[in-house]
Design an enzyme around this catalytic site. Structure first.
Site, PDB file in Angstrom:
ATOM      1  N   CYS A  38       1.396  -1.026   0.203  1.00 43.58           N
ATOM      2  CA  CYS A  38       0.149   0.339  -0.380  1.00 43.58           C
ATOM      3  C   CYS A  38       1.126   1.091   0.285  1.00 43.58           C
ATOM      4  O   CYS A  38       1.980   1.125   0.799  1.00 43.58           O
ATOM      5  CB  CYS A  38      -0.923  -0.267   1.127  1.00 43.58           C
ATOM      6  SG  CYS A  38      -1.834   1.691   1.345  1.00 43.58           S
ATOM      7  N   SER A  40       0.512   3.960   1.741  1.00 44.59           N
ATOM      8  CA  SER A  40       1.087   3.905   3.408  1.00 44.59           C
ATOM      9  C   SER A  40       2.203   3.815   3.632  1.00 44.59           C
ATOM     10  O   SER A  40       2.860   4.852   4.565  1.00 44.59           O
ATOM     11  CB  SER A  40      -0.063   3.942   4.158  1.00 44.59           C
ATOM     12  OG  SER A  40      -1.569   4.060   3.633  1.00 44.59           O
ATOM     13  N   HIS A  43       5.104   6.319   2.206  1.00 44.88           N
ATOM     14  CA  HIS A  43       4.639   7.736   2.459  1.00 44.88           C
ATOM     15  C   HIS A  43       5.601   8.157   3.565  1.00 44.88           C
ATOM     16  O   HIS A  43       6.776   8.608   3.460  1.00 44.88           O
ATOM     17  CB  HIS A  43       3.156   8.029   3.109  1.00 44.88           C
ATOM     18  CG  HIS A  43       2.724   8.228   1.704  1.00 44.88           C
ATOM     19  ND1 HIS A  43       2.719   9.206   0.326  1.00 44.88           N
ATOM     20  CD2 HIS A  43       1.437   8.015   1.830  1.00 44.88           C
ATOM     21  CE1 HIS A  43       2.074   8.794  -0.056  1.00 44.88           C
ATOM     22  NE2 HIS A  43       0.544   8.103   0.962  1.00 44.88           N
ATOM     23  N   HIS A  59       0.765  -3.045   7.076  1.00 41.83           N
ATOM     24  CA  HIS A  59      -0.226  -2.577   7.913  1.00 41.83           C
ATOM     25  C   HIS A  59      -1.774  -3.591   6.683  1.00 41.83           C
ATOM     26  O   HIS A  59      -2.908  -3.334   7.333  1.00 41.83           O
ATOM     27  CB  HIS A  59      -1.040  -1.035   8.044  1.00 41.83           C
ATOM     28  CG  HIS A  59      -1.048  -0.569   6.488  1.00 41.83           C
ATOM     29  ND1 HIS A  59      -0.001   0.086   5.762  1.00 41.83           N
ATOM     30  CD2 HIS A  59      -1.957   0.162   6.114  1.00 41.83           C
ATOM     31  CE1 HIS A  59      -0.297   0.427   4.457  1.00 41.83           C
ATOM     32  NE2 HIS A  59      -1.327   0.570   4.800  1.00 41.83           N
ATOM     33  N   CYS A 164      -6.958  -3.491   4.263  1.00 38.84           N
ATOM     34  CA  CYS A 164      -6.811  -2.160   3.848  1.00 38.84           C
ATOM     35  C   CYS A 164      -7.977  -1.958   2.858  1.00 38.84           C
ATOM     36  O   CYS A 164      -8.729  -0.670   3.071  1.00 38.84           O
ATOM     37  CB  CYS A 164      -5.334  -1.171   3.950  1.00 38.84           C
ATOM     38  SG  CYS A 164      -5.427   0.333   3.554  1.00 38.84           S
TER      39      CYS A 164
HETATM   40  N1  LIG Z   1      -7.085   7.019   4.006  1.00 38.66           N
HETATM   41  C1  LIG Z   1      -6.934   5.812   5.139  1.00 38.66           C
HETATM   42  O1  LIG Z   1      -7.946   5.130   5.818  1.00 38.66           O
HETATM   43  C2  LIG Z   1      -5.787   5.261   3.700  1.00 38.66           C
HETATM   44  C3  LIG Z   1      -5.793   4.238   3.339  1.00 38.66           C
HETATM   45  C4  LIG Z   1      -4.592   3.043   3.280  1.00 38.66           C
HETATM   46  C5  LIG Z   1      -4.441   4.124   1.852  1.00 38.66           C
HETATM   47  N2  LIG Z   1      -4.575   5.435   1.878  1.00 38.66           N
HETATM   48  C6  LIG Z   1      -4.044   6.704   1.279  1.00 38.66           C
HETATM   49  O2  LIG Z   1      -4.705   6.348  -0.147  1.00 38.66           O
HETATM   50  C7  LIG Z   1      -3.459   7.276  -1.409  1.00 38.66           C
HETATM   51  C8  LIG Z   1      -3.844   5.903  -2.133  1.00 38.66           C
HETATM   52  O3  LIG Z   1      -3.072   4.343  -2.116  1.00 38.66           O
HETATM   53  P1  LIG Z   1      -2.895   3.646  -3.464  1.00 38.66           P
HETATM   54  O4  LIG Z   1      -2.262   2.230  -2.316  1.00 38.66           O
HETATM   55  O5  LIG Z   1      -3.968   3.346  -3.736  1.00 38.66           O
HETATM   56  O6  LIG Z   1      -1.812   3.836  -3.606  1.00 38.66           O
HETATM   57  P2  LIG Z   1      -1.162   3.679  -5.180  1.00 38.66           P
HETATM   58  O7  LIG Z   1       0.071   4.139  -5.029  1.00 38.66           O
HETATM   59  O8  LIG Z   1      -2.001   2.198  -5.557  1.00 38.66           O
HETATM   60  O9  LIG Z   1      -2.198   4.455  -6.033  1.00 38.66           O
HETATM   61  C9  LIG Z   1      -2.373   6.082  -6.464  1.00 38.66           C
HETATM   62  C10 LIG Z   1      -3.105   6.570  -7.477  1.00 38.66           C
HETATM   63  O10 LIG Z   1      -2.743   7.684  -8.152  1.00 38.66           O
HETATM   64  C11 LIG Z   1      -2.289   7.806  -9.494  1.00 38.66           C
HETATM   65  N3  LIG Z   1      -1.981   9.169  -9.821  1.00 38.66           N
HETATM   66  C12 LIG Z   1      -0.465  10.029  -9.267  1.00 38.66           C
HETATM   67  N4  LIG Z   1      -0.805  11.224  -9.235  1.00 38.66           N
HETATM   68  C13 LIG Z   1      -2.739  11.816  -9.982  1.00 38.66           C
HETATM   69  C14 LIG Z   1      -3.055  12.923 -10.411  1.00 38.66           C
HETATM   70  N5  LIG Z   1      -2.350  13.808 -10.451  1.00 38.66           N
HETATM   71  N6  LIG Z   1      -4.060  12.399 -10.660  1.00 38.66           N
HETATM   72  C15 LIG Z   1      -4.587  11.080 -11.065  1.00 38.66           C
HETATM   73  N7  LIG Z   1      -4.290  10.133 -10.544  1.00 38.66           N
HETATM   74  C16 LIG Z   1      -3.178   9.996  -9.647  1.00 38.66           C
HETATM   75  C17 LIG Z   1      -1.444   6.378  -9.838  1.00 38.66           C
HETATM   76  O11 LIG Z   1      -0.649   7.259 -11.148  1.00 38.66           O
HETATM   77  C18 LIG Z   1      -1.487   5.947  -8.562  1.00 38.66           C
HETATM   78  O12 LIG Z   1      -2.362   4.927  -9.709  1.00 38.66           O
HETATM   79  C19 LIG Z   1      -2.331   6.889  -0.910  1.00 38.66           C
HETATM   80  O13 LIG Z   1      -2.406   8.260   0.572  1.00 38.66           O
HETATM   81  C20 LIG Z   1      -2.078   5.854   0.461  1.00 38.66           C
HETATM   82  O14 LIG Z   1      -1.138   7.085   1.968  1.00 38.66           O
HETATM   83  C21 LIG Z   1      -5.092   6.258   3.065  1.00 38.66           C
HETATM   84 ZN   LIG Z   2      -3.332   0.604   3.387  1.00 40.80          ZN
END
Ligand SMILES: NC(=O)c1ccc[n+]([C@@H]2O[C@H](COP(=O)([O-])OP(=O)(O)OC[C@H]3O[C@@H](n4cnc5c(N)ncnc54)[C@H](O)[C@@H]3O)[C@@H](O)[C@H]2O)c1
Ligand SMILES: [Zn+2]
Ligand SMILES: [Zn+2]
Length: 364
Positions: A38, A40, A43, A59, A164
């Protein structure tokens, strides 16, 4: 046991032998079966999120109970469990009001278990537990309330993803936005979590589901999870494109699922008047999004954060299990890459390099 340890931001994870102490009261010792890749964790690796170091990250996990500490009643050795990165105390204001994803005691004990100590260490050096899960390791000790039992034949990789990205993404659509049938939805960022917002919108019978991503391969992949239209912001202004697809109004619901002020503003500006903007992505610390306060009033938009899909993990993860078993959520199709624990740095290069779907560590 072997674990992948982050000592310093912007350095590779170090795969090494570290010690894991036995579970204390209310804790469970788990053999990790699968761990999802993931953003997160990334980051933290990039220094975009603060965390106590050194730490074992990971996680999004699942595993099998090896043994339990005193007083544990919910699980026993041999049980298969999904691990929750927000175990709950059961006593704070948020636990008592049905919002266990916001548990105060969990928030007050970052990087440790509930008693503010770690079970992980290397000699005298304390090693922190990310999200009280720390599943980039062969084993983990977690709070009992962070264990959600599943059937013994439920597949471990799918269980990990429910830990997650599935619950976070589907929950954002179902429990936070509460998407109504026929409505228009735009999802900005279609990685592991965003794909689950897309399939959550499909499950809730949204009318149009507009996938927004800078990567064409990911847009194509999102069509397989229920996206009806795609927009690539590198090719055209995403706000104008979403408005065009929604009769000039903007979408009823928009979701930010990458983690930046830029994508947050795309989601905010692409919502119609009176629309709902749900922020799921975690922007780097210090990032700020400029929202016009007068436009917020005049356009009556709702801007909301969404942590862990606004779910009650212990109650709602079994719902995700049932939806998967009923064929209503596609988790098998999300898993596009599997790795050994010693390939973890490659796994993170792949998520950052634009591979579609989710990677999962399945060999420890
Ligand atoms: N709120 C929560 O509880 C929670 C839980 C898990 C993950 N997250 C967060 O969610 C986010 C996504 O996680 P993920 O594992 O899916 O990441 P990921 O890297 O798999 O997906 C992110 C996507 O965003 C795209 N992207 C990048 N720049 C962009 C732009 N300018 N416009 C449109 N799309 C764009 C990427 O190409 C990618 O497909 C992260 O910030 C993560 O930390 C939050
Ligand atoms: Zn996650
Ligand atoms: Zn609590």
């Amino acid at each position: 046991m072997k674990a992948a340890v982050l000592y310093e931001a912007n350095q590779p994870l170090v795969l090494e032998d570290i010690e894991l102490d036995p579970p204390k009261a209310g804790e469970v010792h788990v053999k990790i079966g699968a761990a999802g890749i993931c953003r997160s964790d990334l980051h933290v690796m990039k220094g975009e999120a603060n965390h106590l170091l050194p730490a074992v990250l990971g996680h999004e996990g699942s595993g099998t109970v090896l043994d339990v500490g005193p007083g544990v009643s919910r699980v026993r050795p041999g049980d298969r469990v999904i691990l929750s990165f927000v175990p709950y105390c059961g006593h704070c204001h948020f636990c008592l009001t049905g919002r266990a994803n916001l548990c105060d005691l969990h928030g007050a004990t970052p990087g440790t278990l509930f008693d503010k100590t770690t079970r992980l260490h290397k000699g005298a050096q304390r090693i922190h537990h990310y999200g009280k899960v720390a599943c980039f390791a062969q084993e983990a000790v977690v709070p009992e309330t962070g264990c959600i039992p599943v059937a013994k034949d439920f597949p471990l990789p799918q269980a990990a993803l429910i830990g997650c990205c599935v619950t976070t993404g589907v929950g954002a659509a179902m429990f936070n936005a509460k998407i109504t049938p026929g409505s228009t939805v735009a999802v900005v960022g279609c990685g592991g979590v965003g794909l689950n917002v897309v399939q959550g919108a499909r499950l809730l019978n949204a009318g149009k589901v507009i996938a927004v991503d800078i990567n064409e391969g990911k847009l194509e992949f999102a069509m397989g999870f229920g996206a009806t239209h795609t927009v690539n912001p590198t090719l055209r202004d995403p706000v104008a494109a979403i408005k065009e697809l929604t009769g000039g109004l903007g979408a009823d619901y928009t979701f930010e699922v990458f983690g930046s002020s830029e994508t947050l503003l795309t989601a905010y500006n692409a919502a119609r008047k009176g629309g709902t903007v749900v922020v799921v992505g975690l922007a780097p610390v210090g990032d700020n999004a400029a929202i016009d306060p007068v436009a917020l009033v005049r356009q009556e938009k709702t801007l909301k954060g969404c942590y862990y899909g606004s779910s009650r993990p212990a109650l709602d993860m079994p719902v995700m299990v049932q939806l998967y078993q009923a064929g209503k959520l596609d988790i098998d199709g999300l898993i596009t890459r599997t790795y050994r624990l010693d390939q973890i740095n490659q796994a993170y290069r792949d998520i950052d390099g634009g591979e579609a779907g989710r990677g999962v560590i399945t060999q420890f």
